[in-house]
Design an enzyme around this catalytic site. Structure first.
Site, mmCIF file in Angstrom:
data_model
loop_
_atom_site.group_PDB
_atom_site.id
_atom_site.type_symbol
_atom_site.label_atom_id
_atom_site.label_comp_id
_atom_site.label_asym_id
_atom_site.label_seq_id
_atom_site.Cartn_x
_atom_site.Cartn_y
_atom_site.Cartn_z
ATOM 1 N N ARG A 158 0.551 -1.259 0.103
ATOM 2 C CA ARG A 158 0.561 0.283 0.067
ATOM 3 C C ARG A 158 0.638 1.371 0.256
ATOM 4 O O ARG A 158 0.585 2.413 -0.068
ATOM 5 C CB ARG A 158 -1.144 -0.594 1.053
ATOM 6 N N SER A 168 -4.942 -15.508 12.523
ATOM 7 C CA SER A 168 -4.458 -16.128 13.979
ATOM 8 C C SER A 168 -3.488 -16.420 14.133
ATOM 9 O O SER A 168 -4.115 -16.876 15.321
ATOM 10 C CB SER A 168 -5.136 -17.450 12.711
ATOM 11 N N LYS A 204 -14.739 -12.820 2.381
ATOM 12 C CA LYS A 204 -14.141 -14.339 1.809
ATOM 13 C C LYS A 204 -15.463 -14.997 0.919
ATOM 14 O O LYS A 204 -14.819 -14.597 0.001
ATOM 15 C CB LYS A 204 -13.310 -15.192 3.151
ATOM 16 N N PRO A 254 -8.092 -21.880 3.024
ATOM 17 C CA PRO A 254 -7.235 -22.870 4.091
ATOM 18 C C PRO A 254 -7.379 -22.170 5.459
ATOM 19 O O PRO A 254 -8.898 -21.582 5.696
ATOM 20 C CB PRO A 254 -5.815 -20.940 4.631
#
Length: 333
Positions: A34, A199, A159, A184
């Site tokens: 970015r 995670s 997602k 995943p």
């Protein structure tokens, strides 16, 4: 001639390991950021694992803007579209992350097909193939999750909608570009940079003693290094074109993750909790636990999932889950 691969979101956890894997295989890699001010940090992280030489380049492009994507794609043979907005979005609503994920995916695909890339491999999520929790069905690649199902938080809704949009877009494309998606489970393993951990925050919080008593939550786990390898296999295998692949190894309850940390880390794990909250207590406390609130439908549930397709067609062979957990913990400060 060396082939060039564009990896979106170079500061990300999964993207970093994809870059490392590709460089080790001899590819030239370009990655989007970015802001190019992050280039030194990414170079340093990659250099901790492999020597990029002159084969790693950077370009500025953001999922929320059209600027930079055509230049990023120029001369690329493949694209690994890994970048996606992170966060639960609980405070802003279930659709709060959908626009950047959905629109960003379409920006990437438009630029990729315009540039004539061979294949785009998109990182989705195992949740996009999860049926209703009470259905008793197994999660596999034939299943399409319902984004309106209340089991999904803003991240997973984004997602689901982004992957669906990707397949719908590619169905309209008249050209050589192919799409493959990788789905995943919970991604753990050693970190390269201390940001965008996703995670891994679960491991970090357990090491810090949070929560003091654990909810009965479980996760289908995949090692970030195995996930990066699967992305590259999905990029190059002729059989992967037009396919979805779930990437997950073993299922562990949070208490089992904690037990692994205590067994293998010794004094580093002295703060890791040992107690588990009963489910009724968790549900009473949910209004006061914003981090957990979005996962409320999964309390006490072990839904069934299979990654047999990735194992059979792409040779996916996840390493022992204890190795993933301990390597992850040892990489944290």
């Amino acid at each position: 001639m060396t082939e060039t691969v564009l990896v979106t979101g170079g500061t990300g956890f999964v993207a970093g390991w994809c870059i490392v894997n590709l460089l080790e295989r001899g590819y030239t890699v370009r990655t989007t950021l970015r802001t190019l001010s992050r280039e030194p940090a990414v170079r340093s992280a990659v250099a901790s694992q492999t020597d990029a030489g002159t084969r790693l380049g950077f370009c500025a492009a953001d999922l929320t803007s059209d600027d930079g994507w055509d230049a990023a794609m120029a001369g690329c043979n493949y694209v690994l579209h890994v970048a996606s907005p992170l966060g639960t979005g609980a405070e802003k609503g279930r659709n709060s992350l959908t626009a950047p994920a959905h629109d960003g995916t379409l920006r990437v695909l438009r630029a990729a097909t315009k540039a004539g890339v061979k294949r785009v491999v998109m990182t989705s999520a195992a949740a996009t193939a999860r049926p209703p929790l009470a259905s008793g069905k197994v999660s596999d690649e034939t299943v399409w999750a319902d984004p309106d199902d209340p089991q999904f938080d803003a991240y997973r809704v984004s997602k689901i909608r982004a992957e669906r949009a990707a397949w719908d877009f590619m169905a309209t494309v008249d050209g050589p570009a192919e799409l493959t998606t990788v789905l995943p489970g919970a991604v753990f393993g050693p970190i390269l940079m201390r940001e965008n951990l996703g995670s891994v925050d679960i491991i970090q919080r357990l090491l810090q003693g949070n929560p003091a008593a654990m909810p009965q939550l479980g996760f289908w786990i995949v090692d970030v290094r195995d996930l990066a390898e699967l992305h590259v296999q999905a990029m190059t295998s002729p059989a992967a074109a037009g396919q979805r692949f779930i990437a997950a190894g073993d299922f562990l309850w949070m208490r089992e993750i904690a037990a692994t940390l205590r067994t293998d880390l010794g004094h580093r794990a002295t703060k890791v909790p040992t107690r588990q909250l009963p489910n009724f207590a968790v549900k009473l406390l949910l209004p006061f636990m914003p981090r957990l609130k979005t996962l409320a439908p999964l309390i006490g549930r072990k839904f069934q999932l299979t990654s047999e397709k990735a194992r059979r067609q792409l040779g996916f062979s996840p390493r022992p889950v204890a190795e993933t957990i301990i390597d992850c913990a040892n990489s944290l400060p």
